[in-house]
Design a protein around this motif. Structure first.
Motif, short mmCIF file in Angstrom:
data_model
loop_
_atom_site.label_atom_id
_atom_site.label_comp_id
_atom_site.label_asym_id
_atom_site.label_seq_id
_atom_site.Cartn_x
_atom_site.Cartn_y
_atom_site.Cartn_z
N MET A 1 0.86 -1.18 0.00
CA MET A 1 0.00 0.00 0.00
C MET A 1 0.90 1.24 0.00
O MET A 1 1.93 1.26 0.66
N PHE A 2 0.52 2.25 -0.76
CA PHE A 2 1.27 3.49 -0.76
C PHE A 2 0.30 4.66 -0.91
O PHE A 2 -0.90 4.46 -1.14
N ALA A 3 0.81 5.86 -0.75
CA ALA A 3 -0.02 7.05 -0.84
C ALA A 3 0.47 7.96 -1.94
O ALA A 3 1.67 8.10 -2.17
N ILE A 4 -0.47 8.57 -2.65
CA ILE A 4 -0.18 9.64 -3.60
C ILE A 4 -0.97 10.83 -3.09
O ILE A 4 -2.18 10.92 -3.27
N GLY A 5 -0.27 11.72 -2.42
CA GLY A 5 -0.99 12.78 -1.71
C GLY A 5 -1.88 12.19 -0.65
O GLY A 5 -1.48 11.32 0.12
N GLY A 6 -3.14 12.60 -0.63
CA GLY A 6 -4.09 12.07 0.34
C GLY A 6 -4.83 10.84 -0.14
O GLY A 6 -5.73 10.35 0.55
N ILE A 7 -4.47 10.32 -1.32
CA ILE A 7 -5.12 9.13 -1.85
C ILE A 7 -4.29 7.90 -1.51
O ILE A 7 -3.08 7.86 -1.74
N SER A 8 -4.91 6.88 -0.95
CA SER A 8 -4.22 5.63 -0.69
C SER A 8 -4.43 4.68 -1.87
O SER A 8 -5.50 4.65 -2.47
N VAL A 9 -3.40 3.94 -2.19
CA VAL A 9 -3.46 2.95 -3.27
C VAL A 9 -3.03 1.61 -2.69
O VAL A 9 -1.88 1.43 -2.29
N GLU A 10 -3.97 0.67 -2.63
CA GLU A 10 -3.66 -0.70 -2.23
C GLU A 10 -3.45 -1.51 -3.50
O GLU A 10 -4.20 -1.37 -4.46
N THR A 11 -2.44 -2.34 -3.50
CA THR A 11 -2.16 -3.18 -4.66
C THR A 11 -2.30 -4.65 -4.26
O THR A 11 -2.09 -5.01 -3.11
#
Length: 271
Positions: free
Chosen positions: A117-127
């Protein structure tokens, strides 16, 4: 959880649009709080820019591109698009290696491992890892504190871990590639191709998609968008009818269903 792009907390309405989906090319865009991500770049750069414009997005305003895998119908426009818009590309190292070996350069490459899981700004991205005949294919769950969108493109089989990652969502994009009866009756494809399509590393059938949606449907799931429909071995009427019946049986007839197509972008879908 690494924060690849520093920005404050993102909130508000989350929406997405599919720019095109099918064997001729796949791409989608997600927007929330002014942050914009494109998922895959399988259309030509010209079509990517044109269709982004049709949904009101300046290509230069993208905050990044997420890649599911390296097949041409998911990265075809990337080389030229990055020359015109050198935005960050988020992918696994294995996928990036294959993509770069094909001559695609430019942009800023940022790597994650499947399952991270990582963040782009305030958006979280789960892979999460998926089953497909690619080097390191992944799916995504993109969201923030109040809305989450699942994105499951090419996959041949839905594992238990994939199902668990897709629970509790407010919207999902999922491929519904073929109807089993139509694929079996198809005379254009040799047996070997049919076997590849229906294998555990091929594509999802209507039955597999129906089983997945049955498992993960819940009161807050508002929208399911279906993509990558085979022009020969599936139709919107078949898969929509199948899913409406499935959702009605499980008490989730409120879920809005839509099929994305190859030739034009969808409207925006709000979560």
């Amino acid at each position: 959880m690494p924060d690849f792009i520093g920005r404050g907390i993102v909130s508000g309405v989350m929406r997405f649009a599919v720019l095109g989906s099918g064997s001729g090319g796949n791409a989608a865009v997600v927007e929330c709080g002014g942050l914009r991500l494109m998922i895959d770049a399988g259309l030509s750069a010209k079509q990517l820019s044109l269709r982004l414009g049709q949904v009101g997005i300046d290509p230069a305003s993208l905050d990044g591109i997420l890649l599911t895998h390296e097949h041409g119908d998911h990265v075809r426009g990337l080389k030229v698009f990055l020359k015109q818009n050198p935005v960050p590309v988020f992918t696994t190292q294995a996928t990036a290696r294959v993509v770069r070996e094909s001559g695609i350069e430019g942009g800023i490459w940022k790597f994650f491992e499947a399952g991270q899981m990582f963040a782009i700004g305030g958006i979280s991205v789960e892979t999460f890892a998926i089953q497909h005949d690619a080097v390191d294919p992944v799916g995504f769950v993109v969201g923030h504190e109040t809305q989450r969108l699942g994105f499951l493109s090419d996959a041949g089989f839905v594992t238990r871990s994939m199902t668990e990652r897709l629970r509790g969502l407010h919207g999902i994009f999922v491929e519904a590639n073929y109807d089993e009866a139509l694929l079996e009756a198809d005379t254009k494809r040799p047996w070997s191709i049919k076997q590849r399509i229906s294998s555990r590393h091929g594509h999802l059938s209507n039955s597999q998609v129906a089983e997945l949606i049955r498992d993960i449907a819940h009161p807050a799931l508002g929208r399911v968008v279906l993509g990558h429909l085979s022009s020969d071995c599936n139709t919107p009427d078949i898969i929509l009818s199948r899913l409406r019946a499935c959702l009605s049986e499980t008490g989730h007839g409120h879920v809005d269903l839509h099929c994305a197509c190859q030739d034009e972008p969808t409207a925006w879908f709000e979560l």
